[in-house]
Write an enzyme that holds these catalytic residues in place. Structure first.
Site, PDB file in Angstrom:
ATOM      1  N   GLY A   1       0.824  -1.212   0.000  1.00 37.42           N
ATOM      2  CA  GLY A   1       0.000   0.000   0.000  1.00 37.42           C
ATOM      3  C   GLY A   1       0.856   1.259   0.000  1.00 37.42           C
ATOM      4  N   ASN A   2       2.033   1.154   0.637  1.00 36.36           N
ATOM      5  CA  ASN A   2       2.916   2.339   0.696  1.00 36.36           C
ATOM      6  C   ASN A   2       3.411   2.755  -0.676  1.00 36.36           C
ATOM      7  OD1 ASN A   2       2.940   2.490   3.546  1.00 36.36           O
ATOM      8  ND2 ASN A   2       4.239   0.680   3.556  1.00 36.36           N
TER       9      ASN A   2
ATOM     10  N   LYS B   1      -8.452  -6.351   9.817  1.00 36.13           N
ATOM     11  CA  LYS B   1      -7.821  -5.687   8.671  1.00 36.13           C
ATOM     12  C   LYS B   1      -8.111  -4.189   8.710  1.00 36.13           C
ATOM     13  CE  LYS B   1      -5.688  -5.615   4.752  1.00 36.13           C
ATOM     14  NZ  LYS B   1      -4.255  -5.819   4.830  1.00 36.13           N
TER      15      LYS B   1
ATOM     16  N   LYS C   1      -3.573  -8.918   0.997  1.00 31.10           N
ATOM     17  CA  LYS C   1      -3.050  -9.114  -0.368  1.00 31.10           C
ATOM     18  C   LYS C   1      -1.766  -9.942  -0.385  1.00 31.10           C
ATOM     19  CE  LYS C   1       0.398  -5.754  -0.414  1.00 31.10           C
ATOM     20  NZ  LYS C   1       0.359  -5.447   0.995  1.00 31.10           N
TER      21      LYS C   1
ATOM     22  N   LYS D   1       3.181 -10.549   5.890  1.00 27.81           N
ATOM     23  CA  LYS D   1       4.187 -10.658   4.809  1.00 27.81           C
ATOM     24  C   LYS D   1       5.063 -11.888   5.060  1.00 27.81           C
ATOM     25  CE  LYS D   1       4.379  -5.663   4.205  1.00 27.81           C
ATOM     26  NZ  LYS D   1       3.207  -5.658   3.315  1.00 27.81           N
TER      27      LYS D   1
HETATM   28  N1  LIG Z   1      10.447  -6.514  12.127  1.00 29.02           N
HETATM   29  C1  LIG Z   1      10.122  -5.634  11.179  1.00 29.02           C
HETATM   30  N2  LIG Z   1      10.970  -5.422  10.144  1.00 29.02           N
HETATM   31  C2  LIG Z   1      10.684  -4.531   9.160  1.00 29.02           C
HETATM   32  N3  LIG Z   1       9.546  -3.782   9.151  1.00 29.02           N
HETATM   33  C3  LIG Z   1       8.673  -3.945  10.158  1.00 29.02           C
HETATM   34  C4  LIG Z   1       8.921  -4.874  11.204  1.00 29.02           C
HETATM   35  N4  LIG Z   1       7.872  -4.821  12.065  1.00 29.02           N
HETATM   36  C5  LIG Z   1       7.024  -3.923  11.579  1.00 29.02           C
HETATM   37  N5  LIG Z   1       7.471  -3.382  10.429  1.00 29.02           N
HETATM   38  C6  LIG Z   1       6.739  -2.380   9.662  1.00 29.02           C
HETATM   39  O1  LIG Z   1       6.101  -3.015   8.563  1.00 29.02           O
HETATM   40  C7  LIG Z   1       5.908  -2.009   7.569  1.00 29.02           C
HETATM   41  C8  LIG Z   1       5.517  -2.679   6.268  1.00 29.02           C
HETATM   42  O2  LIG Z   1       4.223  -3.190   6.430  1.00 29.02           O
HETATM   43  P1  LIG Z   1       2.951  -2.414   5.795  1.00 29.02           P
HETATM   44  O3  LIG Z   1       2.949  -0.991   6.236  1.00 29.02           O
HETATM   45  O4  LIG Z   1       1.734  -3.232   6.062  1.00 29.02           O
HETATM   46  O5  LIG Z   1       3.393  -2.488   4.277  1.00 29.02           O
HETATM   47  P2  LIG Z   1       2.671  -2.281   2.879  1.00 29.02           P
HETATM   48  O6  LIG Z   1       1.587  -1.240   3.071  1.00 29.02           O
HETATM   49  O7  LIG Z   1       3.798  -1.826   2.019  1.00 29.02           O
HETATM   50  O8  LIG Z   1       2.110  -3.611   2.477  1.00 29.02           O
HETATM   51  C9  LIG Z   1       7.217  -1.274   7.557  1.00 29.02           C
HETATM   52  O9  LIG Z   1       7.102   0.022   7.030  1.00 29.02           O
HETATM   53  C10 LIG Z   1       7.599  -1.257   9.045  1.00 29.02           C
HETATM   54  O10 LIG Z   1       7.193  -0.035   9.640  1.00 29.02           O
HETATM   55  N1  LIG Z   2      -5.954  -5.793   0.973  1.00 22.64           N
HETATM   56  C1  LIG Z   2      -4.743  -5.433   1.494  1.00 22.64           C
HETATM   57  O1  LIG Z   2      -3.993  -6.254   2.046  1.00 22.64           O
HETATM   58  O2  LIG Z   2      -4.435  -4.074   1.374  1.00 22.64           O
HETATM   59  P1  LIG Z   2      -3.214  -3.294   2.045  1.00 22.64           P
HETATM   60  O3  LIG Z   2      -1.967  -4.034   1.696  1.00 22.64           O
HETATM   61  O4  LIG Z   2      -3.260  -1.911   1.435  1.00 22.64           O
HETATM   62  O5  LIG Z   2      -3.471  -3.287   3.523  1.00 22.64           O
END
Ligand SMILES: Nc1ncnc2c1ncn2[C@@H]1O[C@H](COP(=O)(O)OP(=O)(O)O)[C@@H](O)[C@H]1O
Ligand SMILES: NC(=O)OP(=O)(O)O
Length: 303
Positions: A9-10, A122, A205, A263
């Site tokens: 999402g980022n 979620k 996702k 992830k």
């Molecule tokens: N152990 C970890 N190692 C790396 N990142 C981490 C960890 N724990 C939490 N995070 C966080 O997870 C984030 C990525 O997850 P998320 O924001 O859900 O990603 P995206 O939106 O890109 O799918 C990173 O920006 C970081 O802040």
């Molecule tokens: N559906 C879903 O996982 O979206 P984000 O990654 O933006 O949370």
């Protein structure tokens, strides 16, 4: 190689940015530049998140007084696939002139009895203060939970069991098409007596990308986000990036639900089931993940 990537999402909307279409299109164009470099050398399937976007559409729908009820989350999920899929389709076509690119609306099967329906986790949409979130929860019947120092709406997120249109995706990929699909984890559906029916949920996702990568017999699953891998002691002064891992070593780290947890689970399931490699890393490092020189590279024990 056949590679499935899950675009975080980022990559579409950085923290603190307003969810304007122009902002997201500019971000998608940057992402497409990286993804095109992968697609030049490999078969590529692109999945993407929709958490912030589905929250925006849900709010619009809830505020539309012409409607007798807000649009349900399966319909909103399909809307986000159309919108983000269009942005990615156009950006990939512009980045890869002459290459076939397709963006699909598609569905992901879930179990009607998945306990996640009763325990929403979620995060969708924007962040609120605790007071504002509690007011919205009371007024609109939302579930809200703490997300770091803020509060956000949460919806049920059942486990993905399979992407309904997997055979169509495989056919396209085998013909060299770059496929954008399973956006937002896929539109959540159940199958009852042979008939598909949408359900109120938003699937993770990364977990759907893993299920799809397994079904497509992909050589690699890349989870692309805004950090250059998984960190030990993340957020402390002792934090240390993990360059190589096995599913067991990652699972042993106890990573947070809602961000790195899914992830890690997604890559572990893929590596355990296929014996192939997976990686978690920055979008900007997508090409070097193939060589294993950046990110956290996950392989089976002993390989
Ligand atoms: N152990 C970890 N190692 C790396 N990142 C981490 C960890 N724990 C939490 N995070 C966080 O997870 C984030 C990525 O997850 P998320 O924001 O859900 O990603 P995206 O939106 O890109 O799918 C990173 O920006 C970081 O802040
Ligand atoms: N559906 C879903 O996982 O979206 P984000 O990654 O933006 O949370």
């Amino acid at each position: 190689m056949r590679i499935v990537v899950a675009l975080g999402g980022n990559a579409l909307l950085k923290r603190g940015e307003k969810p304007d279409a122009s902002t997201q299109i500019a971000n998608v164009e940057l992402a497409a530049g990286q993804l095109a470099r992968l697609a030049e050398e490999h078969e590529l399937v692109i999945t993407h998140g929709n958490g912030p976007q589905v929250g925006v559409l849900a709010l619009e729908s809830a505020n539309d007084e012409r409607l007798s009820e807000p649009y349900p989350f399966d319909t909103l999920g399909a809307e986000t696939q159309g919108m983000i899929g269009y942005w990615l389709l156009q950006a990939m076509q512009n980045a890869l002139p002459g290459r076939q690119v397709a963006a699909m609306v598609n569905q992901t099967l879930v179990d009607a009895d998945d306990p996640a329906f009763k325990d929403p986790t979620k995060f969708v949409g924007e962040v609120y203060s605790q007071q504002e979130a509690e007011r919205l929860a009371a007024e609109r019947g939302w579930s809200v939970k703490a997300d770091g120092q803020y509060y956000r709406r949460v919806v049920g997120s059942p486990q993905p069991q399979g992407v309904v249109e997997t055979d169509v995706i495989r056919t396209l990929v085998e013909h060299g098409t770059v496929v954008v699909c399973a956006g937002g984890g896929g539109v959540p559906v159940i199958r009852t007596e042979g008939r598909l029916q949408g359900v109120e949920a938003v699937i993770d996702k990364d977990l759907t990308a893993s299920v799809l990568a397994q079904a497509l017999k992909a050589d690699a699953l890349f989870i692309l986000t805004d950090v250059d891998g998984v960190y030990k002691d993340f957020g402390t002064e002792n934090q240390e990036q993990v360059p190589r891992a096995t599913p067991a070593s990652l699972r042993g780290m106890g990573l947070p639900a809602g961000s790195m947890g899914p992830k890690v689970e997604a890559v572990c399931r893929f590596v355990e089931s296929t014996g192939n490699m997976a990686a978690i890393g920055r979008l900007e490092d997508a090409v070097s993940l193939v060589e294993g020189t950046t990110g956290t590279i996950v392989r089976p024990e002993g390989s």
